[in-house]
Design an enzyme around this catalytic site. Structure first.
Site, short mmCIF file in Angstrom:
data_model
loop_
_atom_site.label_atom_id
_atom_site.label_comp_id
_atom_site.label_asym_id
_atom_site.label_seq_id
_atom_site.Cartn_x
_atom_site.Cartn_y
_atom_site.Cartn_z
N SER A 37 41.91 -44.61 3.95
CA SER A 37 42.74 -45.62 3.31
C SER A 37 43.20 -46.69 4.30
O SER A 37 43.51 -46.38 5.45
CB SER A 37 43.96 -44.96 2.68
OG SER A 37 44.92 -45.91 2.27
N TYR A 58 52.09 -40.66 2.44
CA TYR A 58 50.67 -40.77 2.07
C TYR A 58 49.85 -41.31 3.23
O TYR A 58 48.82 -40.73 3.61
CB TYR A 58 50.53 -41.68 0.85
CG TYR A 58 49.09 -42.05 0.54
CD1 TYR A 58 48.21 -41.09 0.03
CD2 TYR A 58 48.61 -43.34 0.77
CE1 TYR A 58 46.88 -41.42 -0.25
CE2 TYR A 58 47.29 -43.67 0.49
CZ TYR A 58 46.43 -42.72 -0.02
OH TYR A 58 45.13 -43.04 -0.29
#
Length: 318
Positions: A126, A151
Site C-alpha cells: 500500500s 493499517y
C-alpha cells in the site's frame, strides 16, 4: 497452480478473471467477512466459479491448520497475497484486529511458502507506508519509517517480514505498493464508489478537509497489468510502486463524478481525519523500467467507466 488470497475482493477477483482467461489454474482463499457485504464478494467471483480451473477455499488466513490443509490439497507454485484488513480510519478504532489479520496472516503464508517451496510470492502492499511524506513523487527508496495509521504500520511491517523470508530462505518476493485503486467492484466504502452512490441518491457526501487533498488514483486494469508483469519477472526481491503517477485533488474528483452522473453533489464539509495523508503520488519509473508497467487509463476515462458500471449494477449495489 496459483493461490490468490482475498480473491473474492475487488483487486483479487479481477486478477483471478485475468489468470483464468490466460489458462491458469487458481485457488482462491477468502473468508467473506462482514467488513462489507459478503454477497457483493460472492458476486465478484460468480463468473470465475463456473470455470473448472477455479477452486474456492473459504477460510481465514489467521487459521494456520486451514491454510496448511489448502497447501496439502493443491500443488501451489505461486502466491499472490492480497487478503488484508483494509482501511486507514477503521484501523485506528481496531488496531489489534489489524495487527492480527495483516501481521499473523502474512507470516502464516510466508511460512507455508517456505515449507512447500513456493517459487514466487507477490505481496499486495500500500502507498500508505509512505506516511505524510513531503518529498514527491514517492520513490521506493524513500524511508518508510513513520506510518501514521495502524493499517499503514501493518503493511510496512509485512514488507519487512517478506524481506526477512527472502533473505533467510531464498523465496522470490515482489512487493507491489498500490496507489488508490478504483474501478468496477471497488469496495463500497471507498471514496469513488461512496460518492457516486450518494450523489446518485441525492444524499450528502462527506468531504474531509478543504478539498485540496490529492490522491494518485489508479484504474484496476492498470493494477492488474502490473501484477501480471510482476508474476512474469519474479525478481529475487523487489518493491515497486503501481500508480498512475498523476494526482487529482478531492474536489476535482467530485466534479468528475458529477459530470458523469449528470447530478450535482450535496457536500458536507468535515475536519481532517486522523491517519489521512494529504497527498499520494507514485514515482513509477522503476516499475516502467523493470516490469514494463505502463498505465493506460487516466482518471477522466476511469471515472467514466466506473459510473457506467455503477449504473448497470445499481440495483444490487444499493
Amino acid at each position: 497452480m496459483i493461490l490468490v488470497t482475498g480473491g473474492a475482493g475487488f483487486i483479487g477477483s479481477h486478477l483471478i478473471d485475468r489468470l483464468l482467461d490466460e489458462g491458469q489454474e487458481v485457488v482462491c482463499i477468502d473468508n467473506f467477512n462482514d467488513y462489507y457485504s459478503p454477497e457483493l464478494k460472492r458476486s465478484n467471483i460468480a463468473q470465475a466459479s463456473k470455470n473448472p480451473r477455479f477452486h474456492l477455499e473459504e477460510g481465514d488466513i489467521c487459521d494456520f491448520p486451514f491454510l496448511e490443509a489448502v497447501f496439502e490439497r493443491y500443488p501451489i507454485e505461486e502466491i499472490v497475497h492480497l487478503a488484508a484488513r483494509a482501511g486507514v480510519r477503521p484501523s485506528i478504532a481496531e488496531p489489534r484486529l489489524y495487527e492480527e489479520v495483516n501481521g499473523l496472516g502474512t507470516v502464516n503464508l510466508l511460512e507455508l511458502a517456505r515449507r512447500y517451496k513456493v517459487s514466487s510470492f507477490i505481496y499486495g502492499g500500500s502507498s500508505s507506508v509512505y506516511g505524510a511524506a513531503s518529498r514527491v513523487p514517492f520513490s521506493e527508496d524513500d524511508p518508510c519509517d513513520r506510518p501514521i495509521s495502524p493499517y499503514a504500520a501493518t503493511k510496512r511491517a509485512n514488507e519487512l517480514m517478506c524481506y526477512t523470508y527472502h533473505h533467510l530462505y531464498g523465496i522470490k518476493v515482489t512487493v507491489l505498493r498500490f496507489f488508490t485503486v478504483y474501478g468496477p467492484r471497488q469496495r463500497p466504502e471507498m471514496a469513488i464508489h461512496k460518492f457516486t452512490r450518494l450523489i446518485d441518491q441525492g444524499e450528502e457526501i462527506p468531504l474531509f478537509g478543504d478539498g485540496s487533498s490529492k490522491r494518485d488514483y489508479t484504474y484496476i486494469d492498470d493494477i492488474i497489468q502490473g501484477v501480471m508483469a510482476a508474476r512474469q519477472k519474479a525478481y529475487p526481491f523487489e518493491i515497486f510502486n503501481l500508480g498512475e503517477s498523476r494526482t487529482t485533488d478531492l474536489i476535482t474528483l467530485v466534479r468528475l463524478i458529477e459530470e458523469n452522473l449528470g447530478k450535482k453533489a450535496k457536500i458536507r464539509w468535515l475536519p481532517d481525519q486522523p491517519g489521512d495523508v494529504p497527498l499520494t503520488y507514485a514515482d513509477i519509473s522503476k516499475a516502467r523500467r523493470m516490469l514494463g508497467y505502463n498505465p493506460q487509463v487516466p482518471i477522466e476515462e476511469g471515472i467514466r467507466r466506473f459510473v457506467e458500471w455503477y449504473r448497470k449494477n445499481r440495483d444490487r449495489l444499493t
